[in-house]
Design a protein around this motif. Structure first.
Motif, PDB file in Angstrom:
ATOM      1  N   LEU A   1       0.828  -1.206   0.000  1.00  0.00           N
ATOM      2  CA  LEU A   1       0.000   0.000   0.000  1.00  0.00           C
ATOM      3  C   LEU A   1       0.865   1.259   0.000  1.00  0.00           C
ATOM      4  O   LEU A   1       0.587   2.211  -0.741  1.00  0.00           O
ATOM      5  CB  LEU A   1      -0.952  -0.001   1.197  1.00  0.00           C
ATOM      6  CG  LEU A   1      -1.916   1.165   1.290  1.00  0.00           C
ATOM      7  CD1 LEU A   1      -2.850   1.166   0.087  1.00  0.00           C
ATOM      8  CD2 LEU A   1      -2.714   1.078   2.571  1.00  0.00           C
ATOM      9  N   ALA A   2       1.912   1.268   0.805  1.00  0.00           N
ATOM     10  CA  ALA A   2       2.788   2.446   0.870  1.00  0.00           C
ATOM     11  C   ALA A   2       3.483   2.689  -0.460  1.00  0.00           C
ATOM     12  O   ALA A   2       3.739   3.835  -0.831  1.00  0.00           O
ATOM     13  CB  ALA A   2       3.822   2.270   1.983  1.00  0.00           C
ATOM     14  N   ASP A   3       3.764   1.630  -1.190  1.00  0.00           N
ATOM     15  CA  ASP A   3       4.438   1.762  -2.481  1.00  0.00           C
ATOM     16  C   ASP A   3       3.517   2.305  -3.566  1.00  0.00           C
ATOM     17  O   ASP A   3       3.986   2.897  -4.535  1.00  0.00           O
ATOM     18  CB  ASP A   3       4.962   0.402  -2.950  1.00  0.00           C
ATOM     19  CG  ASP A   3       5.932  -0.220  -1.973  1.00  0.00           C
ATOM     20  OD1 ASP A   3       6.633   0.535  -1.280  1.00  0.00           O
ATOM     21  OD2 ASP A   3       5.983  -1.463  -1.901  1.00  0.00           O
ATOM     22  N   THR A   4       2.235   2.092  -3.426  1.00  0.00           N
ATOM     23  CA  THR A   4       1.297   2.409  -4.507  1.00  0.00           C
ATOM     24  C   THR A   4       0.337   3.552  -4.187  1.00  0.00           C
ATOM     25  O   THR A   4      -0.662   3.728  -4.892  1.00  0.00           O
ATOM     26  CB  THR A   4       0.482   1.153  -4.856  1.00  0.00           C
ATOM     27  OG1 THR A   4      -0.231   0.725  -3.695  1.00  0.00           O
ATOM     28  CG2 THR A   4       1.368   0.034  -5.361  1.00  0.00           C
ATOM     29  N   ILE A   5       0.637   4.333  -3.167  1.00  0.00           N
ATOM     30  CA  ILE A   5      -0.259   5.430  -2.779  1.00  0.00           C
ATOM     31  C   ILE A   5      -0.519   6.372  -3.944  1.00  0.00           C
ATOM     32  O   ILE A   5      -1.652   6.770  -4.195  1.00  0.00           O
ATOM     33  CB  ILE A   5       0.314   6.200  -1.569  1.00  0.00           C
ATOM     34  CG1 ILE A   5       0.217   5.348  -0.327  1.00  0.00           C
ATOM     35  CG2 ILE A   5      -0.421   7.521  -1.371  1.00  0.00           C
ATOM     36  CD1 ILE A   5       0.943   5.929   0.868  1.00  0.00           C
ATOM     37  N   GLY A   6       0.533   6.718  -4.665  1.00  0.00           N
ATOM     38  CA  GLY A   6       0.376   7.650  -5.782  1.00  0.00           C
ATOM     39  C   GLY A   6      -0.605   7.159  -6.829  1.00  0.00           C
ATOM     40  O   GLY A   6      -1.461   7.910  -7.301  1.00  0.00           O
TER      41      GLY A   6
ATOM     42  N   LEU B   1      -2.978   4.923  -6.377  1.00  0.00           N
ATOM     43  CA  LEU B   1      -4.314   4.748  -5.812  1.00  0.00           C
ATOM     44  C   LEU B   1      -5.111   6.050  -5.802  1.00  0.00           C
ATOM     45  O   LEU B   1      -6.330   6.032  -5.977  1.00  0.00           O
ATOM     46  CB  LEU B   1      -4.221   4.180  -4.393  1.00  0.00           C
ATOM     47  CG  LEU B   1      -3.769   2.725  -4.304  1.00  0.00           C
ATOM     48  CD1 LEU B   1      -3.523   2.336  -2.856  1.00  0.00           C
ATOM     49  CD2 LEU B   1      -4.797   1.805  -4.943  1.00  0.00           C
ATOM     50  N   VAL B   2      -4.453   7.169  -5.609  1.00  0.00           N
ATOM     51  CA  VAL B   2      -5.167   8.449  -5.582  1.00  0.00           C
ATOM     52  C   VAL B   2      -5.134   9.167  -6.929  1.00  0.00           C
ATOM     53  O   VAL B   2      -5.878  10.119  -7.145  1.00  0.00           O
ATOM     54  CB  VAL B   2      -4.623   9.383  -4.476  1.00  0.00           C
ATOM     55  CG1 VAL B   2      -4.812   8.771  -3.116  1.00  0.00           C
ATOM     56  CG2 VAL B   2      -3.191   9.759  -4.715  1.00  0.00           C
ATOM     57  N   ALA B   3      -4.281   8.703  -7.847  1.00  0.00           N
ATOM     58  CA  ALA B   3      -4.131   9.393  -9.128  1.00  0.00           C
ATOM     59  C   ALA B   3      -5.367   9.252 -10.014  1.00  0.00           C
ATOM     60  O   ALA B   3      -5.783  10.220 -10.657  1.00  0.00           O
ATOM     61  CB  ALA B   3      -2.899   8.864  -9.859  1.00  0.00           C
TER      62      ALA B   3
ATOM     63  N   ASP C   1       2.233  -1.053  -9.043  1.00  0.00           N
ATOM     64  CA  ASP C   1       1.623   0.220  -9.425  1.00  0.00           C
ATOM     65  C   ASP C   1       0.568   0.022 -10.498  1.00  0.00           C
ATOM     66  O   ASP C   1      -0.475   0.690 -10.494  1.00  0.00           O
ATOM     67  CB  ASP C   1       2.689   1.194  -9.931  1.00  0.00           C
ATOM     68  CG  ASP C   1       3.482   1.828  -8.811  1.00  0.00           C
ATOM     69  OD1 ASP C   1       2.995   1.838  -7.665  1.00  0.00           O
ATOM     70  OD2 ASP C   1       4.584   2.335  -9.082  1.00  0.00           O
ATOM     71  N   LEU C   2       0.832  -0.873 -11.418  1.00  0.00           N
ATOM     72  CA  LEU C   2      -0.133  -1.165 -12.474  1.00  0.00           C
ATOM     73  C   LEU C   2      -1.407  -1.771 -11.887  1.00  0.00           C
ATOM     74  O   LEU C   2      -2.519  -1.367 -12.239  1.00  0.00           O
ATOM     75  CB  LEU C   2       0.495  -2.124 -13.485  1.00  0.00           C
ATOM     76  CG  LEU C   2      -0.096  -2.162 -14.875  1.00  0.00           C
ATOM     77  CD1 LEU C   2      -0.100  -0.795 -15.524  1.00  0.00           C
ATOM     78  CD2 LEU C   2       0.688  -3.142 -15.730  1.00  0.00           C
ATOM     79  N   ILE C   3      -1.248  -2.700 -10.980  1.00  0.00           N
ATOM     80  CA  ILE C   3      -2.402  -3.305 -10.306  1.00  0.00           C
ATOM     81  C   ILE C   3      -3.168  -2.247  -9.511  1.00  0.00           C
ATOM     82  O   ILE C   3      -4.401  -2.207  -9.538  1.00  0.00           O
ATOM     83  CB  ILE C   3      -1.954  -4.464  -9.393  1.00  0.00           C
ATOM     84  CG1 ILE C   3      -1.439  -5.623 -10.228  1.00  0.00           C
ATOM     85  CG2 ILE C   3      -3.092  -4.931  -8.491  1.00  0.00           C
ATOM     86  CD1 ILE C   3      -0.791  -6.720  -9.426  1.00  0.00           C
ATOM     87  N   ALA C   4      -2.435  -1.371  -8.820  1.00  0.00           N
ATOM     88  CA  ALA C   4      -3.075  -0.318  -8.026  1.00  0.00           C
ATOM     89  C   ALA C   4      -3.874   0.628  -8.915  1.00  0.00           C
ATOM     90  O   ALA C   4      -4.946   1.108  -8.514  1.00  0.00           O
ATOM     91  CB  ALA C   4      -2.031   0.458  -7.230  1.00  0.00           C
ATOM     92  N   THR C   5      -3.386   0.906 -10.119  1.00  0.00           N
ATOM     93  CA  THR C   5      -4.112   1.766 -11.043  1.00  0.00           C
ATOM     94  C   THR C   5      -5.457   1.152 -11.406  1.00  0.00           C
ATOM     95  O   THR C   5      -6.494   1.830 -11.388  1.00  0.00           O
ATOM     96  CB  THR C   5      -3.279   2.001 -12.321  1.00  0.00           C
ATOM     97  OG1 THR C   5      -2.071   2.659 -11.963  1.00  0.00           O
ATOM     98  CG2 THR C   5      -4.034   2.833 -13.329  1.00  0.00           C
ATOM     99  N   TYR C   6      -5.463  -0.144 -11.713  1.00  0.00           N
ATOM    100  CA  TYR C   6      -6.715  -0.807 -12.074  1.00  0.00           C
ATOM    101  C   TYR C   6      -7.665  -0.926 -10.883  1.00  0.00           C
ATOM    102  O   TYR C   6      -8.876  -0.744 -11.035  1.00  0.00           O
ATOM    103  CB  TYR C   6      -6.444  -2.182 -12.682  1.00  0.00           C
ATOM    104  CG  TYR C   6      -5.694  -2.091 -13.990  1.00  0.00           C
ATOM    105  CD1 TYR C   6      -6.141  -1.276 -15.019  1.00  0.00           C
ATOM    106  CD2 TYR C   6      -4.528  -2.803 -14.194  1.00  0.00           C
ATOM    107  CE1 TYR C   6      -5.454  -1.175 -16.215  1.00  0.00           C
ATOM    108  CE2 TYR C   6      -3.837  -2.711 -15.395  1.00  0.00           C
ATOM    109  CZ  TYR C   6      -4.305  -1.897 -16.397  1.00  0.00           C
ATOM    110  OH  TYR C   6      -3.632  -1.796 -17.569  1.00  0.00           O
TER     111      TYR C   6
END
Length: 107
Positions: free
Chosen positions: A31-36, A38-40, A83-88
């Motif tokens: 979660l800390a790695d993908t914060i950007g 997740l909110v983008a 990050d790719l997974i977090a975007t989806y």
């Protein structure tokens, strides 16, 4: 206003939550790695809606997912699968929340 909220939320979490997780060696399922990421998606989607680039939020969400997917796969830096997974995931959650608000406003 919503776009600014998510933008500021990303900055605050990146500067508080992420360092805390890294310093204390806590595993938080990336979660800390993908914060950007997740909110983008909600931030850009709401910004596009505010400037009336898109008539519907669902199109703005799809465009946002497309933009951040391209950003991740074009070699500007290090490719991160999380990050790719977090975007989806962020796009899906943004769309589901949109549907929830749409349903509540009908009542």
């Amino acid at each position: 206003m919503g776009s600014g909220f998510f933008f500021i939320l990303g900055i605050v979490l990146s500067n508080t939550y992420r360092p805390y997780i890294y310093e204390n060696h806590i595993f938080d399922f990336h979660l800390a790695d993908t914060i950007g990421n997740l909110v983008a998606v909600p931030s850009l989607s709401l910004l596009l809606l505010a400037i009336r680039k898109y008539e519907s939020l669902s199109k703005a969400i799809l465009y946002s997912i497309f933009v951040f997917t391209l950003y991740e796969i074009i070699p500007f830096g290090t490719f991160d699968f999380y990050d790719l997974i977090a975007t989806y995931i962020s796009g899906l959650l943004t769309y589901l929340i949109f549907l929830l608000f749409k349903r509540v406003n009908k009542r």
